[in-house]
Design a protein around this motif. Structure first.
Motif, PDB file in Angstrom:
ATOM      1  N   SER B   8      -6.269  27.190  39.695  1.00 45.18           N
ATOM      2  CA  SER B   8      -7.208  27.370  38.593  1.00 45.18           C
ATOM      3  C   SER B   8      -8.636  27.524  39.121  1.00 45.18           C
ATOM      4  CB  SER B   8      -7.073  26.186  37.642  1.00 45.18           C
ATOM      5  OG  SER B   8      -8.028  26.251  36.636  1.00 45.18           O
ATOM      6  N   CYS B   9      -9.028  26.673  40.073  1.00 48.37           N
ATOM      7  CA  CYS B   9     -10.377  26.763  40.657  1.00 48.37           C
ATOM      8  C   CYS B   9     -10.565  28.093  41.371  1.00 48.37           C
ATOM      9  CB  CYS B   9     -10.609  25.624  41.640  1.00 48.37           C
ATOM     10  SG  CYS B   9     -10.997  24.075  40.830  1.00 48.37           S
ATOM     11  N   ARG B  12     -11.186  30.817  38.872  1.00 49.37           N
ATOM     12  CA  ARG B  12     -12.516  30.757  38.252  1.00 49.37           C
ATOM     13  C   ARG B  12     -13.617  31.159  39.232  1.00 49.37           C
ATOM     14  NH1 ARG B  12     -11.984  28.932  33.313  1.00 49.37           N
ATOM     15  NH2 ARG B  12     -10.384  27.377  32.867  1.00 49.37           N
ATOM     16  N   ILE B  13     -13.501  30.715  40.467  1.00 44.23           N
ATOM     17  CA  ILE B  13     -14.533  31.040  41.453  1.00 44.23           C
ATOM     18  C   ILE B  13     -14.480  32.533  41.792  1.00 44.23           C
ATOM     19  CG2 ILE B  13     -15.239  30.636  43.862  1.00 44.23           C
ATOM     20  CD1 ILE B  13     -14.577  27.690  43.414  1.00 44.23           C
ATOM     21  N   ILE B  19     -17.661  37.543  44.504  1.00 44.41           N
ATOM     22  CA  ILE B  19     -16.648  36.733  45.199  1.00 44.41           C
ATOM     23  C   ILE B  19     -15.262  37.261  44.875  1.00 44.41           C
ATOM     24  CG2 ILE B  19     -15.670  34.417  45.465  1.00 44.41           C
ATOM     25  CD1 ILE B  19     -18.290  33.245  45.033  1.00 44.41           C
ATOM     26  N   GLN B  23     -11.996  34.918  49.374  1.00 40.51           N
ATOM     27  CA  GLN B  23     -13.156  34.067  49.622  1.00 40.51           C
ATOM     28  C   GLN B  23     -13.082  32.838  48.717  1.00 40.51           C
ATOM     29  OE1 GLN B  23     -16.962  35.913  48.978  1.00 40.51           O
ATOM     30  NE2 GLN B  23     -18.057  34.289  50.062  1.00 40.51           N
ATOM     31  N   SER B  25     -10.469  31.264  47.675  1.00 42.27           N
ATOM     32  CA  SER B  25      -9.573  30.215  48.161  1.00 42.27           C
ATOM     33  C   SER B  25     -10.168  29.542  49.395  1.00 42.27           C
ATOM     34  CB  SER B  25      -8.151  30.715  48.386  1.00 42.27           C
ATOM     35  OG  SER B  25      -8.126  31.723  49.319  1.00 42.27           O
ATOM     36  N   ARG B  26     -10.888  30.285  50.222  1.00 35.90           N
ATOM     37  CA  ARG B  26     -11.566  29.645  51.360  1.00 35.90           C
ATOM     38  C   ARG B  26     -12.572  28.608  50.846  1.00 35.90           C
ATOM     39  NH1 ARG B  26     -14.626  33.859  54.421  1.00 35.90           N
ATOM     40  NH2 ARG B  26     -15.510  32.092  55.527  1.00 35.90           N
ATOM     41  N   ILE B  27     -13.292  28.983  49.784  1.00 36.41           N
ATOM     42  CA  ILE B  27     -14.296  28.070  49.224  1.00 36.41           C
ATOM     43  C   ILE B  27     -13.644  26.805  48.688  1.00 36.41           C
ATOM     44  CG2 ILE B  27     -15.930  27.791  47.301  1.00 36.41           C
ATOM     45  CD1 ILE B  27     -16.733  30.733  47.764  1.00 36.41           C
ATOM     46  N   VAL B  28     -12.546  26.978  47.937  1.00 38.49           N
ATOM     47  CA  VAL B  28     -11.892  25.817  47.330  1.00 38.49           C
ATOM     48  C   VAL B  28     -11.401  24.846  48.412  1.00 38.49           C
ATOM     49  CG1 VAL B  28      -9.859  25.082  46.026  1.00 38.49           C
ATOM     50  CG2 VAL B  28     -11.300  26.921  45.160  1.00 38.49           C
ATOM     51  N   PHE B  29     -10.743  25.374  49.441  1.00 40.95           N
ATOM     52  CA  PHE B  29     -10.232  24.464  50.471  1.00 40.95           C
ATOM     53  C   PHE B  29     -11.368  23.850  51.286  1.00 40.95           C
ATOM     54  CE2 PHE B  29      -6.230  26.828  49.676  1.00 40.95           C
ATOM     55  CZ  PHE B  29      -5.441  25.735  49.377  1.00 40.95           C
ATOM     56  N   SER B  30     -12.454  24.609  51.443  1.00 42.39           N
ATOM     57  CA  SER B  30     -13.567  24.015  52.190  1.00 42.39           C
ATOM     58  C   SER B  30     -14.226  22.913  51.366  1.00 42.39           C
ATOM     59  CB  SER B  30     -14.576  25.079  52.620  1.00 42.39           C
ATOM     60  OG  SER B  30     -15.597  25.194  51.681  1.00 42.39           O
ATOM     61  N   LEU B  31     -14.251  23.067  50.041  1.00 37.68           N
ATOM     62  CA  LEU B  31     -14.768  21.998  49.177  1.00 37.68           C
ATOM     63  C   LEU B  31     -13.906  20.741  49.327  1.00 37.68           C
ATOM     64  CD1 LEU B  31     -15.615  23.906  45.860  1.00 37.68           C
ATOM     65  CD2 LEU B  31     -17.239  22.871  47.456  1.00 37.68           C
TER      66      LEU B  31
END
Lengths: 199, 199
Positions: B8-9, B12-13, B19, B23, B25-31
Motif C-alpha cells: 500500500s505504501c 501511494r509513494i 517517483i 524507487q 519500493s526502495r524508499i519504503v524499505f529504506s524507511l
C-alpha cells in the motif's frame, strides 16, 4: 515567508533514496495541494508501516504478532538449514518470485563500500552467527546472492572471511549470460564466467 | 509474504511526482531500515505539514492562525493592487528570491493541458475574481508569470480571455536570452523574442 515545516519536510524527503532537493519541494507542495486524497492516506499508511517489526532471524519486516519471526522464517515448510545472504528486501522479492529457493534469508541492509570508512561494521552479523551456532547443519551451505558489482564482491569477500572462521561452506550465485542478453555486447568478465560455467 | 501495508505504501509513494514503482519500493524499505532517524521524524513532520492552510486570497500555504491569509497577502507592506499569476508554489519562491516584485500572487496549482479533458475547469478562479471586484485598482495590471511552454501559453490565453471580460489589463514576463545562455544554441522563438525586445 514559507512556513518552517515546509522546509523541514523538503529536507527530510530529499534524504530519501533517489530524491533531490527540487523533486522534494515538488512533492511537498503537491502533497499540500491534494491533502485529502493523497497526503492524509499516505501519512496514515506510513504510521501503520512504522508498526512493522524486523524479523529477529533474517531482518525482513513483518506485521507485529506473537512471534519475532517473519512469515518466511516462521514457515515450517521452509528449509532452515540453508541461508541465502542478500543485500536488500527487494532482492528477496525477486528471488521469491523465481520460486527456486526454499531456504531462509539473511538481509544485510547495505554493502561494504570502499570509499565509506567503517562501512563493513555497519551490518550486524550477530543473528546470522547465532543461527549457525544453534543449527550446525547451516554450515554445509550459505549462498551469497549479492549483485556482481565491486561493492557486492567486496561484501561477499568480507563476510565470507568471517564465515570461514566458523567453518561455513559458502557458494555464490552463478555468473554468465543473462536471459535475453547479447553475446556481442557482453563484457569480458561475464564472457569468461559464462565460458567457465559452460555445461 | 510481504505485509500488505508495504504494498500500500509503495503504491501511494509511486503516485508522488517523479517517483516510479521501483524507487517507491526502495524508499519504503529504506524507511523501514531507519525508522528512528528517518521515518519517524518524517511522519511527524508530514502530520504537521497537513495542518497548514491555503491562503484564501492566493492559495499559498500558511501556518494556521487567526487570519485566513498567508504572510504575503497579510503583509501591509505588499502592494495589493498588483497580482502575479503563477503556476505553482515553487515558482513563487523563485520570484521572491529575485526581490523584484512587491505585489501579491495568485497560485493556479496546475495548467491547462490540451490532452486532458476539462483541465481548464480544474482551477478555481473565484478568489481572483473576488479580489478584482473588491479592488478595481487591480484591473490596471495582472502579470502572467507562467512558463513559456505550450501548456503555459494555453493557460495564459484561457485565463487572459476571462480577465478581459472583466476589463483587466494583463502583461506577461518578458521573453529573451536567459542569463548565461548561448546565442548559438538558442531556439528560433527565443531569438525572435530577444530581437523584438531589444533595447
Amino acid at each position: 515567508m514559507v512556513p518552517e515545516i515546509i522546509h523541514s519536510c523538503i529536507k527530510r524527503i530529499a534524504r530519501l533514496p533517489g530524491i533531490g532537493q527540487r523533486q522534494a519541494s515538488r512533492i511537498v507542495f503537491s502533497l499540500l495541494r491534494s491533502k485529502e486524497h493523497v497526503a492524509t492516506p499516505l501519512v496514515t499508511d506510513l504510521e501503520h508501516l512504522l508498526l512493522l517489526q524486523s524479523c529477529s532471524s533474517c531482518s525482513f519486516p513483518h506485521e507485529p504478532r506473537e512471534t519475532t519471526l517473519c512469515t518466511i522464517c516462521a514457515n515450517p515448510h521452509r528449509n532452515k538449514n540453508t541461508i541465502m545472504i542478500i543485500e536488500k528486501e527487494t532482492d528477496l522479492l525477486t528471488i521469491e518470485k523465481a520460486k527456486i529457493f526454499n531456504g531462509t534469508y539473511f538481509v544485510l541492509g547495505s554493502l561494504v563500500n570502499p570509499i565509506e570508512p567503517d562501512s563493513e561494521h555497519r551490518f550486524n552479523l550477530q543473528p546470522l552467527l547465532v543461527r549457525i551456532t544453534t543449527n550446525p547443519e547451516i554450515k554445509k551451505e550459505i549462498i551469497f546472492a549479492l549483485s556482481p558489482t565491486a561493492t557486492g564482491n567486496l561484501t561477499a569477500t568480507h563476510i565470507g572471511r568471517i564465515l570461514k572462521e566458523h567453518n561455513v561452506h559458502t557458494t555464490h550465485l552463478g555468473r554468465g549470460l543473462p536471459n535475453g542478453g547479447d553475446v556481442e555486447f557482453t563484457d569480458e568478465e561475464t564472457i569468461i564466467a559464462a565460458f567457465t560455467n559452460r555445461k
